[in-house]
Design an enzyme around this catalytic site. Structure first.
Site, PDB file in Angstrom:
ATOM      1  N   VAL A  39       0.838  -1.205   0.000  1.00 36.31           N
ATOM      2  CA  VAL A  39       0.000   0.000   0.000  1.00 36.31           C
ATOM      3  C   VAL A  39       0.872   1.255   0.000  1.00 36.31           C
ATOM      4  CG1 VAL A  39      -1.783   1.283   1.226  1.00 36.31           C
ATOM      5  CG2 VAL A  39      -1.903  -1.210   1.126  1.00 36.31           C
ATOM      6  N   CYS A  40       1.938   1.248   0.782  1.00 36.53           N
ATOM      7  CA  CYS A  40       2.827   2.406   0.839  1.00 36.53           C
ATOM      8  C   CYS A  40       3.468   2.674  -0.520  1.00 36.53           C
ATOM      9  CB  CYS A  40       3.920   2.187   1.891  1.00 36.53           C
ATOM     10  SG  CYS A  40       3.291   2.010   3.570  1.00 36.53           S
ATOM     11  N   THR A  41       3.788   1.616  -1.250  1.00 36.00           N
ATOM     12  CA  THR A  41       4.367   1.787  -2.582  1.00 36.00           C
ATOM     13  C   THR A  41       3.400   2.514  -3.503  1.00 36.00           C
ATOM     14  OG1 THR A  41       5.696  -0.229  -2.326  1.00 36.00           O
ATOM     15  CG2 THR A  41       5.326   0.560  -4.568  1.00 36.00           C
ATOM     16  N   LEU A  52       3.116   6.465  -2.132  1.00 36.57           N
ATOM     17  CA  LEU A  52       4.248   7.331  -2.430  1.00 36.57           C
ATOM     18  C   LEU A  52       4.448   7.469  -3.932  1.00 36.57           C
ATOM     19  CD1 LEU A  52       4.723   6.648   0.658  1.00 36.57           C
ATOM     20  CD2 LEU A  52       7.112   7.223   0.179  1.00 36.57           C
TER      21      LEU A  52
END
Length: 220
Positions: A42-44, A47
């Site tokens: 999810v962070c990928t 960002l």
């Protein structure tokens, strides 16, 4: 951290070198956000989407600043994955990511969840997001759990609203507003001042209560 509170100056190491926050932000707005961990799915996406939209933030005089409790070396390696996954990122990665491995900023800025607040050596940062004005005050906060990715278009919409209200000071934006649609005229504005403030037009909506509080305009 509360709406309207001042974000104290700090120094930190980032993927673009040392940052002294007040010098770095200057007269710009800032989108300061945390993510739970590098090399996570999810962070990928988050960002990456922010990086793809970096020109949209630049148009609005908004600088992007990320943070997690991973080390700088981890951030730098992960950035290559983000760029590979999001093919629209051109050139250098457009914004710095702070390495807060000692969790000092994460604690100071309330980026740790309630369940992890007493486990600071291992706690991951949650998805905290602060929109900070040039006066270094928090204008908006979004706090998401680690399981829910943020909506980048909603972030841009909120910035447009904040900057419009900052400029005019006589309006507020209604539910689901996007630029170009009607805005609400504040109840504190007197009827006799409407023509001067909004020479290109304004509307009133009659209500059963007879209270004159729903007034709109596209004159901004």
């Amino acid at each position: 951290m509360r709406l309207g509170s001042i974000v104290a100056d700090f120094t930190a190491e980032s993927t673009q070198g040392p940052i002294s926050f007040y010098n770095w932000i200057g007269d710009s707005w800032c989108l300061f956000f945390s993510h739970p961990a590098d090399f996570t799915p999810v962070c990928t996406t988050e960002l990456g989407k922010l990086a793809v939209l970096s020109d949209e933030f630049k148009k609005r005089n908004v600088k992007l600043l990320g943070l997690s409790c991973d080390k700088i070396e981890s951030h730098l390696n992960w950035i290559e994955d983000i760029k590979s996954y999001c093919h629209d990122i051109k050139g250098e990665f457009p914004y710095p990511i702070i390495g807060d491995s000692k969790r000092e900023l994460a604690v100071k800025l309330n980026m740790i969840s309630e369940e992890d607040k007493d486990n600071l050596d291992y706690a991951m940062t949650i998805r905290s997001l602060y929109i900070i004005g040039p006066d270094k005050r928090i204008k908006l906060m979004m706090i998401y759990p680690t399981s829910t990715g943020r909506n980048t278009q909603e972030i841009l919409r909120c910035i447009d609203s904040l900057q419009l209200v900052h400029k005019l000071k006589t309006v507020a934006t209604p539910a689901n507003w996007v630029p170009g649609e009607k805005v609400m005229i504040l109840p504190s504005v007197k009827d006799e001042d409407l023509d001067e403030l909004f020479p290109n037009g304004h509307d009133k909506c009659a209500m059963p209560s007879k209270v004159n509080y729903l007034r709109t305009t596209t004159d901004y």
